[in-house]
Scaffold this motif. Sequence first.
Motif, PDB file in Angstrom:
ATOM      1  N   GLU A 130      -3.346  -4.344  -9.314  1.00  0.00           N
ATOM      2  CA  GLU A 130      -4.420  -5.350  -9.338  1.00  0.00           C
ATOM      3  C   GLU A 130      -3.857  -6.746  -9.089  1.00  0.00           C
ATOM      4  O   GLU A 130      -4.492  -7.565  -8.409  1.00  0.00           O
ATOM      5  N   GLU A 132      -1.478  -7.457  -7.184  1.00  0.00           N
ATOM      6  CA  GLU A 132      -1.252  -7.553  -5.743  1.00  0.00           C
ATOM      7  C   GLU A 132      -2.524  -7.945  -4.995  1.00  0.00           C
ATOM      8  O   GLU A 132      -2.468  -8.609  -3.954  1.00  0.00           O
ATOM      9  N   THR A 133      -3.663  -7.541  -5.511  1.00  0.00           N
ATOM     10  CA  THR A 133      -4.931  -7.869  -4.835  1.00  0.00           C
ATOM     11  C   THR A 133      -5.314  -9.331  -5.027  1.00  0.00           C
ATOM     12  O   THR A 133      -6.244  -9.815  -4.383  1.00  0.00           O
ATOM     13  N   HIS A 134      -4.624 -10.025  -5.928  1.00  0.00           N
ATOM     14  CA  HIS A 134      -4.938 -11.434  -6.186  1.00  0.00           C
ATOM     15  C   HIS A 134      -3.949 -12.391  -5.519  1.00  0.00           C
ATOM     16  O   HIS A 134      -4.064 -13.608  -5.679  1.00  0.00           O
ATOM     17  N   GLN A 140      -4.766 -10.351   4.712  1.00  0.00           N
ATOM     18  CA  GLN A 140      -5.894  -9.576   4.214  1.00  0.00           C
ATOM     19  C   GLN A 140      -5.619  -8.080   4.266  1.00  0.00           C
ATOM     20  O   GLN A 140      -6.108  -7.325   3.414  1.00  0.00           O
ATOM     21  N   ILE A 143      -4.007  -7.096   1.050  1.00  0.00           N
ATOM     22  CA  ILE A 143      -4.982  -7.091  -0.041  1.00  0.00           C
ATOM     23  C   ILE A 143      -5.844  -5.827   0.013  1.00  0.00           C
ATOM     24  O   ILE A 143      -6.057  -5.151  -1.000  1.00  0.00           O
ATOM     25  N   GLU A 144      -6.315  -5.495   1.202  1.00  0.00           N
ATOM     26  CA  GLU A 144      -7.200  -4.333   1.341  1.00  0.00           C
ATOM     27  C   GLU A 144      -6.455  -3.033   1.060  1.00  0.00           C
ATOM     28  O   GLU A 144      -7.005  -2.117   0.420  1.00  0.00           O
ATOM     29  N   CYS A 146      -3.889  -2.654  -0.926  1.00  0.00           N
ATOM     30  CA  CYS A 146      -3.651  -2.581  -2.366  1.00  0.00           C
ATOM     31  C   CYS A 146      -4.937  -2.274  -3.130  1.00  0.00           C
ATOM     32  O   CYS A 146      -4.915  -1.571  -4.140  1.00  0.00           O
ATOM     33  N   GLN A 147      -6.056  -2.782  -2.640  1.00  0.00           N
ATOM     34  CA  GLN A 147      -7.333  -2.486  -3.282  1.00  0.00           C
ATOM     35  C   GLN A 147      -7.663  -1.004  -3.174  1.00  0.00           C
ATOM     36  O   GLN A 147      -8.163  -0.394  -4.131  1.00  0.00           O
ATOM     37  N   GLN A 148      -7.376  -0.418  -2.022  1.00  0.00           N
ATOM     38  CA  GLN A 148      -7.603   1.014  -1.847  1.00  0.00           C
ATOM     39  C   GLN A 148      -6.730   1.824  -2.804  1.00  0.00           C
ATOM     40  O   GLN A 148      -7.181   2.805  -3.409  1.00  0.00           O
ATOM     41  N   LEU A 150      -5.536   0.714  -5.615  1.00  0.00           N
ATOM     42  CA  LEU A 150      -6.048   0.453  -6.962  1.00  0.00           C
ATOM     43  C   LEU A 150      -7.242   1.343  -7.275  1.00  0.00           C
ATOM     44  O   LEU A 150      -7.359   1.877  -8.387  1.00  0.00           O
ATOM     45  N   ASN A 151      -8.119   1.533  -6.309  1.00  0.00           N
ATOM     46  CA  ASN A 151      -9.280   2.407  -6.519  1.00  0.00           C
ATOM     47  C   ASN A 151      -8.851   3.832  -6.850  1.00  0.00           C
ATOM     48  O   ASN A 151      -9.442   4.484  -7.716  1.00  0.00           O
TER      49      ASN A 151
END
Length: 201
Positions: A130, A132-134, A140, A143-144, A146-148, A150-151
């Motif tokens: 999380e 990393e997403t900040h 971008q 970020i994307e 890392c968000q994937q 994280l999900n």
Amino acid sequence: MISTTANSIFQRAIADYHVNDAIDHPISNPYDLDSLEHLLYLKCWIDTAQWHMEDVVRNPDIDPKDGLYWKRRIDKQNQVRTDTVEYIDSYYLQKYADVAPMADAKINTESPAWAIDRLSILALKIYHMEQETHRTDVDQAHIEACQQKLNVLLEQRQDLSQSIDELLADIQAGKKYMKVYKQMKMYNDPNLNPVLYGAQK
């Protein structure tokens, strides 16, 4: 549900650690010494400190002497981690000592505490992914990605939490039973590691 309690405590321990974000900052465990909550907080604090030790030792520019120092600290920390997991299992062995397993009761592939160990590590992965997403110093795409990840980690925590709760419910009902094997780590034991006992001759 134990998973709800554990996840909450893990998040608190990780947040508390990162107030100072220092490996050697002393722990201030807020829970009663003889409680399961105390063990869970301690377990996650140990994991969090070790996480950051692993970061340090992977610095490609680290001095070899410093690298050896951190490797030995990680070994010691890992032994403390293992001991703490076994204390948690001892809690559950005592808690369910009077439960009579059913005739067809089965043993699980891992003990409750080792499943909880994975939940603690997962909490750390979620926290750091999380973070990393900040970040503001990456593109971008980073970020994307890392968000994937994280999900997926969040889904994994949900599944593992459910599995732990179901395991403990089955043990309490006698559908499964606990059988704990001590880890019997050999590399830290001067009587079992050939390099160590060879050096004593």
